[in-house]
Design a protein around this motif. Structure first.
Motif, PDB file in Angstrom:
ATOM      1  N   ASP A 399       0.841  -1.200   0.000  1.00 36.50           N
ATOM      2  CA  ASP A 399       0.000   0.000   0.000  1.00 36.50           C
ATOM      3  C   ASP A 399       0.873   1.246   0.000  1.00 36.50           C
ATOM      4  O   ASP A 399       1.781   1.391   0.827  1.00 36.50           O
ATOM      5  N   ARG A 400       0.627   2.133  -0.961  1.00 32.03           N
ATOM      6  CA  ARG A 400       1.351   3.409  -1.030  1.00 32.03           C
ATOM      7  C   ARG A 400       0.485   4.485  -0.392  1.00 32.03           C
ATOM      8  O   ARG A 400      -0.469   4.981  -0.981  1.00 32.03           O
ATOM      9  N   LYS A 401       0.820   4.820   0.860  1.00 25.76           N
ATOM     10  CA  LYS A 401       0.028   5.796   1.593  1.00 25.76           C
ATOM     11  C   LYS A 401       0.398   7.217   1.173  1.00 25.76           C
ATOM     12  O   LYS A 401       1.518   7.481   0.761  1.00 25.76           O
ATOM     13  N   THR A 402      -0.569   8.106   1.307  1.00 25.22           N
ATOM     14  CA  THR A 402      -0.292   9.522   1.042  1.00 25.22           C
ATOM     15  C   THR A 402       0.408  10.131   2.262  1.00 25.22           C
ATOM     16  O   THR A 402       0.206   9.695   3.400  1.00 25.22           O
ATOM     17  N   GLN A 444       1.475  11.686  -3.077  1.00 23.13           N
ATOM     18  CA  GLN A 444       1.513  10.244  -3.365  1.00 23.13           C
ATOM     19  C   GLN A 444       2.810   9.972  -4.129  1.00 23.13           C
ATOM     20  O   GLN A 444       2.992  10.437  -5.253  1.00 23.13           O
ATOM     21  N   GLU A 453       7.887   7.740   3.342  1.00 29.85           N
ATOM     22  CA  GLU A 453       6.893   7.214   4.278  1.00 29.85           C
ATOM     23  C   GLU A 453       6.357   8.266   5.246  1.00 29.85           C
ATOM     24  O   GLU A 453       5.311   8.058   5.848  1.00 29.85           O
ATOM     25  N   ARG A 454       7.060   9.381   5.395  1.00 34.65           N
ATOM     26  CA  ARG A 454       6.629  10.373   6.375  1.00 34.65           C
ATOM     27  C   ARG A 454       7.032  11.768   5.904  1.00 34.65           C
ATOM     28  O   ARG A 454       7.740  11.924   4.908  1.00 34.65           O
TER      29      ARG A 454
END
Length: 784
Positions: A399-402, A444, A453-454
């Protein structure tokens, strides 16, 4: 990661020279560790073709060659290379050519005129050794400059990547960053889906979809595995640090370097049934491509067929299904394996491969199928054959989180204001998709930037694209206030100054020590063990400093140092009922002569009391010494040190057992103290110098030989006898005239009246009370 400038410029070609490009990469976080030319400069060397070769009339090993270099008349060149023959195309250094320190001139060789020189790779500086002339393929154009043909005006970059930038372990990844840094357009290789032309297929069953979310495969039939790898591909591989092996393997390695996707080619005819992606079974073995057989663990992911494991997933293929020159049908594999599943497996098996290096850090799962299409196209173009249908097994992808990026946070972290439009432009250059909301960007990252990631990751990207060198160095501004420092509390540097003033030398040793030191020297059966020690002999945390000091002493004795006075101030680590405690200690060691050899002082070895004097200095002459035992110290020369009633350390002579263990020819005296207690001292108080002369009396008493002198001194002071100011031992005697179980102690007694001159009667009265105390409390007899 090593690559050539020429290959990189096929993807992105900024208006920067080689040095400027290297600097730009470094300033953007891709540190250029090394930058070298592919070949040293040489000029006037062209491709020549030998059109005739005759034996030299005066030399058996020389030939008279006519060489076509694209001019009207061929050149006559005398050549002694064993592979010189008609039809050979090789480098030809013409008159005026400069090769390193050699300038080619027209010359006579054994009486025959020679108008140039045919060259080997060694003579061009391209190899350290050569057996003959460097050979070019028949397609090479006669007369073409060799530097242009071999693209020798090229630079090799070696970049040092941080673990989070695995996306730059490929030419494509570096090219993306260069395009983002410079704004130059990027040109990607053509990756068109290949239309299947045969119906052969292999079914794939992914039993572990979490470990292998993506698996693609394709059969390519009728390939010519004996085809020669093109020169341009060989050069690309060699300039990236890989050697050419065979055409099929070279193609998979080329795609690995170009796109960052590890691939593998199986010999299709050696497969038994369908492909399965699973974890290894109990005690399952596999023979790898490097001809080693390994026993697999249950957490090793494998590629298997009906016969068993045929490849170690993400690490190395198996030997039983490897391609060879006889291979005619291949099965190409391109997959994505989760980094957590691959991490550490290669190291455990003693392996290190380009595939495992990339899969451990992360591979772009969004480019897996394109890599398979690219490899297929190269196989068809070089080896021929017919491609089959792509077999797909796609599970749940990562999963590629925003990530939310706040402009206010960018300014707070970087210390500069970057306009919102500039931040948006940087994100666009990086290929990130985003939407804006007030002061923030909702970002994204693409699949190849799995390190985002952050928010801090995005701020780093903004900083490096903006330019670290554009961030001004601003001196910090703050009010500096003097903090209160109690006069009675000393600084830790006072301890070091005191030791150095007495001739000691400071050493610094590891806080990680050998477990045997803790067990043997310090009687610590349960030291604090490290989960991941840097070495087997540095596996636990120390609770004392003696092990390191003795190790340094041994090191120096082995180098013919006969005298040592060493100390260390460092942390020790202790286990508690809940958690751990770190405690600062000072430890010292003396060995050999008490002072350097000289004519004015008799030579003698250091003893217990020499080191005790040092402890007295450190404890401000307040230390109390009690006879106790320690496993590392001699039972008859050991004292536990107390300060204000609290045990703070040890002093003593190294136990003979450990002296023999460390092969020490002479005795060693050690001490160790807690530093916190030593840094508390009393303020000096002024007292007026008295005008009245003190009275001295000497007294010798006979007591039991087991009685400690300190107990006598403590009792006398505690009794507070009038006028008595000081009692001090100045002699101990055992021998003739004294009973066997007795000893004689001689004390200096100082008495003083602070208000008037003391008279004899007062002194005699004080002495009488003193002797009465000694007789009643210690059964002491006045010695005649």
């Amino acid at each position: 990661m090593q690559f050539s400038e020429y290959w990189l410029r096929q993807f992105v070609n900024p208006t920067l020279d080689a040095d400027a490009l290297g600097h730009a990469l470094t300033m953007a976080g891709l540190e250029v560790e090394e930058q070298v030319l592919v070949a040293q400069p040489f000029i006037n060397v062209v491709i020549g073709e030998i059109i005739s070769a005759e034996r030299h009339p005066d030399a058996d090993r020389l030939q008279l060659c006519k060489v076509d270099v694209g001019q009207v008349e061929p050149l006559q060149i005398v050549c002694g290379a064993p592979n010189a023959r008609v039809g050979l195309k090789a480098p030809c250094a013409m008159i005026g050519a400069k090769l390193a320190d050699l300038t080619i001139k027209k010359a006579k060789v054994r009486g025959i005129e020679s108008s140039g020189m045919m060259c080997s790779a060694k003579e061009l500086g391209l190899a350290e050794d050569a057996d003959g002339l460097m050979e070019f393929p028949s397609s090479a154009a006669v007369g073409q400059n060799v530097r242009d043909y071999l693209r020798l005006d090229d630079t090799l970059y070696t970049i040092k990547l941080t673990p989070n930038r695995a996306d730059c372990l490929s030419i494509l990844g570096v090219a993306r960053d260069v395009a983002a840094i410079t704004g130059a357009p990027i040109s990607l290789p053509e990756m068109i889906a290949i239309t299947p032309s045969n119906h052969q297929n292999v079914a794939v069953n992914v039993a572990e979809p979490v470990a292998c979310p993506v698996y693609f495969g394709r059969v390519v039939a009728g390939v010519n595995a004996k085809a020669k790898t093109p020169g341009w591909m060989v050069r690309a591989l060699e300039r990236s640090g890989l050697r050419s092996i065979s055409v099929i393997v070279d193609i998979t390695n080329f795609v690995l370097l170009e796109l960052g996707q590890p691939m593998h080619a199986f010999d299709f005819d050696k497969l038994s049934g369908d492909i399965a992606v699973r974890f290894a079974q109990a005690d399952e073995c596999i023979q790898l491509l490097n001809d080693t057989e390994v026993r697999l663990a249950s957490d090793d992911l494998v590629i298997a067929d009906a016969s068993g494991a045929i490849a170690l997933a993400g690490i190395m293929g198996g030997g039983t299904t490897s391609v060879s020159d006889e291979t005619s049908n291949i099965f190409l594999e391109a997959a994505f394996f989760t980094p957590d599943v691959i991490a550490g497996k290669a190291r455990r098996l003693g392996l290190s491969t380009d595939a495992s290096y990339r899969f451990e850090r992360g591979v772009d799962y969004g480019n897996t199928k394109q890599a398979l299409e690219r490899a297929t196209a190269l196989v068809l173009a070089i080896c021929g054959g017919d491609a089959g249908q792509v077999t797909e097994a796609v599970g749940t992808l990562p999963d590629r989180k925003t990530v939310v990026l706040r402009c206010s946070r960018v300014a707070a972290v970087l210390g500069i204001d970057i306009p919102k439009e500039a931040v948006g432009q940087i994100l666009t250059q990086l290929g990130f998709s985003f939407t804006q909301a007030d002061d923030s960007f909702i970002v994204q990252a693409p699949t190849y930037r799995f390190d985002i990631e952050r928010e801090a990751d995005l701020i780093e990207e903004v900083a490096r694209l903006h330019g670290y060198d554009k961030i001004p160095a601003i001196n910090p501004q703050a009010s500096v206030n003097m903090l209160p420092l109690p006069t009675a509390k000393l600084n830790a540097f006072w301890l070091k100054d005191a030791m150095l003033a007495q001739g000691y030398q400071e050493v610094v040793t590891y806080s990680f020590v050998d477990e045997s030191w803790e067990r043997d020297l310090l009687a610590n059966p349960k030291p604090i063990k490290l989960m991941n020690p840097i070495a087997s002999n540095l596996s636990v945390m120390r609770t004392g400093l003696w092990g390191g000091l003795l190790d340094v002493l041994t090191y120096n004795i082995n180098r013919k140092q006969e005298r040592a006075m060493l100390f260390e101030v460092g942390s020790t680590f202790h286990r508690q009922e809940v958690g751990y405690r770190e405690e600062a200690h000072i430890g010292g060691l003396c060995y050999g002569a008490v002072s350097p050899e000289q004519w004015s002082v008799p030579a003698r070895d250091v003893d217990f009391y020499d080191v005790k004097a040092m402890v007295d200095i450190l404890s401000h002459h307040q230390a109390e010494y009690r006879k106790e035992t320690h496993p590392a110290l001699h039972p008859g020369q050991t004292a536990r040190i107390y300060l204000k009633g609290q045990a703070i350390g040890w002093l003593g002579k190294l136990h003979p057992k450990w002296q023999q263990h460390y092969s020490l020819p002479k005795s060693t005296i050690l001490f160790e103290l807690q530093t916190q207690a030593l840094l508390q001292t009393q303020l000096s108080v002024y007292t007026e110098v008295l005008k009245f002369i003190p009275v001295r009396r000497d007294v010798a008493i006979v007591v039991d030989c087991t009685l400690e002198v300190q107990s006598i001194i403590d009792a006398v002071y505690k009794a507070e006898i009038p006028f008595l100011q000081k009692i001090q031992l100045f002699d101990i005697y055992q021998g003739k005239g004294i009973a066997e179980n007795k000893k004689s102690l001689a004390f200096l007694i100082l008495m003083q009246d602070t208000h008037k001159t003391m008279v004899d009667s007062e002194a005699e009265a004080a002495m009488a009370k003193l002797l009465e105390l000694l007789k009643n409390k210690f059964d002491a007899q006045l010695r005649n």
